[in-house]
Motif scaffolding. Structure first.
Motif, PDB file in Angstrom:
ATOM      1  N   GLN A  93       0.836  -1.204   0.000  1.00 18.44           N
ATOM      2  CA  GLN A  93       0.000   0.000   0.000  1.00 18.44           C
ATOM      3  C   GLN A  93       0.873   1.258   0.000  1.00 18.44           C
ATOM      4  OE1 GLN A  93      -3.235   0.128  -0.466  1.00 18.44           O
ATOM      5  NE2 GLN A  93      -3.226   2.341  -0.383  1.00 18.44           N
ATOM      6  N   LEU A  94       1.924   1.271   0.808  1.00 16.21           N
ATOM      7  CA  LEU A  94       2.830   2.419   0.849  1.00 16.21           C
ATOM      8  C   LEU A  94       3.520   2.592  -0.503  1.00 16.21           C
ATOM      9  CD1 LEU A  94       4.818   3.862   3.577  1.00 16.21           C
ATOM     10  CD2 LEU A  94       6.173   3.105   1.639  1.00 16.21           C
ATOM     11  N   ALA A  95       3.907   1.496  -1.131  1.00 14.27           N
ATOM     12  CA  ALA A  95       4.551   1.569  -2.444  1.00 14.27           C
ATOM     13  C   ALA A  95       3.608   2.187  -3.469  1.00 14.27           C
ATOM     14  CB  ALA A  95       4.989   0.176  -2.898  1.00 14.27           C
ATOM     15  N   LYS A  96       2.344   1.826  -3.412  1.00 21.09           N
ATOM     16  CA  LYS A  96       1.355   2.379  -4.333  1.00 21.09           C
ATOM     17  C   LYS A  96       1.241   3.895  -4.151  1.00 21.09           C
ATOM     18  CE  LYS A  96      -3.429   1.793  -5.742  1.00 21.09           C
ATOM     19  NZ  LYS A  96      -4.658   1.020  -5.532  1.00 21.09           N
ATOM     20  N   GLN A  97       1.179   4.350  -2.898  1.00 19.27           N
ATOM     21  CA  GLN A  97       1.088   5.782  -2.620  1.00 19.27           C
ATOM     22  C   GLN A  97       2.354   6.512  -3.051  1.00 19.27           C
ATOM     23  OE1 GLN A  97       0.389   5.752   1.573  1.00 19.27           O
ATOM     24  NE2 GLN A  97      -1.798   5.312   1.367  1.00 19.27           N
ATOM     25  N   LEU A  98       3.493   5.898  -2.817  1.00 20.70           N
ATOM     26  CA  LEU A  98       4.774   6.516  -3.175  1.00 20.70           C
ATOM     27  C   LEU A  98       4.917   6.646  -4.685  1.00 20.70           C
ATOM     28  CD1 LEU A  98       7.467   7.618  -2.216  1.00 20.70           C
ATOM     29  CD2 LEU A  98       8.322   5.291  -2.101  1.00 20.70           C
ATOM     30  N   LYS A  99       4.509   5.622  -5.429  1.00 22.51           N
ATOM     31  CA  LYS A  99       4.567   5.680  -6.897  1.00 22.51           C
ATOM     32  C   LYS A  99       3.645   6.766  -7.429  1.00 22.51           C
ATOM     33  CE  LYS A  99       3.630   1.351  -7.410  1.00 22.51           C
ATOM     34  NZ  LYS A  99       3.329   0.040  -7.980  1.00 22.51           N
ATOM     35  N   ALA A 100       2.480   6.911  -6.809  1.00 22.79           N
ATOM     36  CA  ALA A 100       1.545   7.960  -7.223  1.00 22.79           C
ATOM     37  C   ALA A 100       2.125   9.343  -6.928  1.00 22.79           C
ATOM     38  CB  ALA A 100       0.206   7.790  -6.519  1.00 22.79           C
ATOM     39  N   ALA A 101       2.793   9.485  -5.797  1.00 19.77           N
ATOM     40  CA  ALA A 101       3.394  10.770  -5.428  1.00 19.77           C
ATOM     41  C   ALA A 101       4.517  11.149  -6.393  1.00 19.77           C
ATOM     42  CB  ALA A 101       3.927  10.712  -4.005  1.00 19.77           C
TER      43      ALA A 101
END
Length: 115
Positions: free
Chosen positions: A69-77
């Motif tokens: 989940q954190l990776a998904k948010q980081l990629k979006a950022a």
């Protein structure tokens, strides 16, 4: 002195200190100790990727689902793709400074590693 339990098996890998089962299938969740060493390291890498640059994040003290989940948010950022495998988040491109700023904003204390 209490009876001790093994914490590692060459056959099964890491074992939960509570129930003695492999950490991946632990029933008591006492083996859910933070993964990694607790020091978040952000690094730019190119080796083994055909000259392509990726930004890697290691040492996040999260379980696999939370790390995804954190990776998904980081990629979006960062506005780019990437992956999360083996406890390491990979973000395509050279985004070290952006990743450091984002992780700091999320409450982590990341360190820039490598050059």
């Amino acid at each position: 002195m209490s009876a001790s339990r093994p914490v590692y098996s060459t056959e099964l890998g890491r074992l939960c200190p509570g129930c003695g089962k492999p950490v991946a299938v632990c029933a008591c969740k006492k083996g859910g100790a933070p993964l990694g060493d607790g020091q978040v390291r952000v690094r730019r890498e190119t080796g083994g990727r055909g000259g392509k640059t990726v930004t890697t994040v290691r040492g996040l003290p999260l379980a696999e689902a939370a790390l995804q989940q954190l990776a998904k948010q980081l990629k979006a950022a960062c506005g780019t793709g990437g992956t999360c495998k083996g406890g390491v988040v990979e973000v395509h491109g050279d985004h070290v400074e952006r990743v450091l700023a984002w992780l700091t904003q999320q409450g982590y204390k990341p360190k820039k590693a490598g050059g």
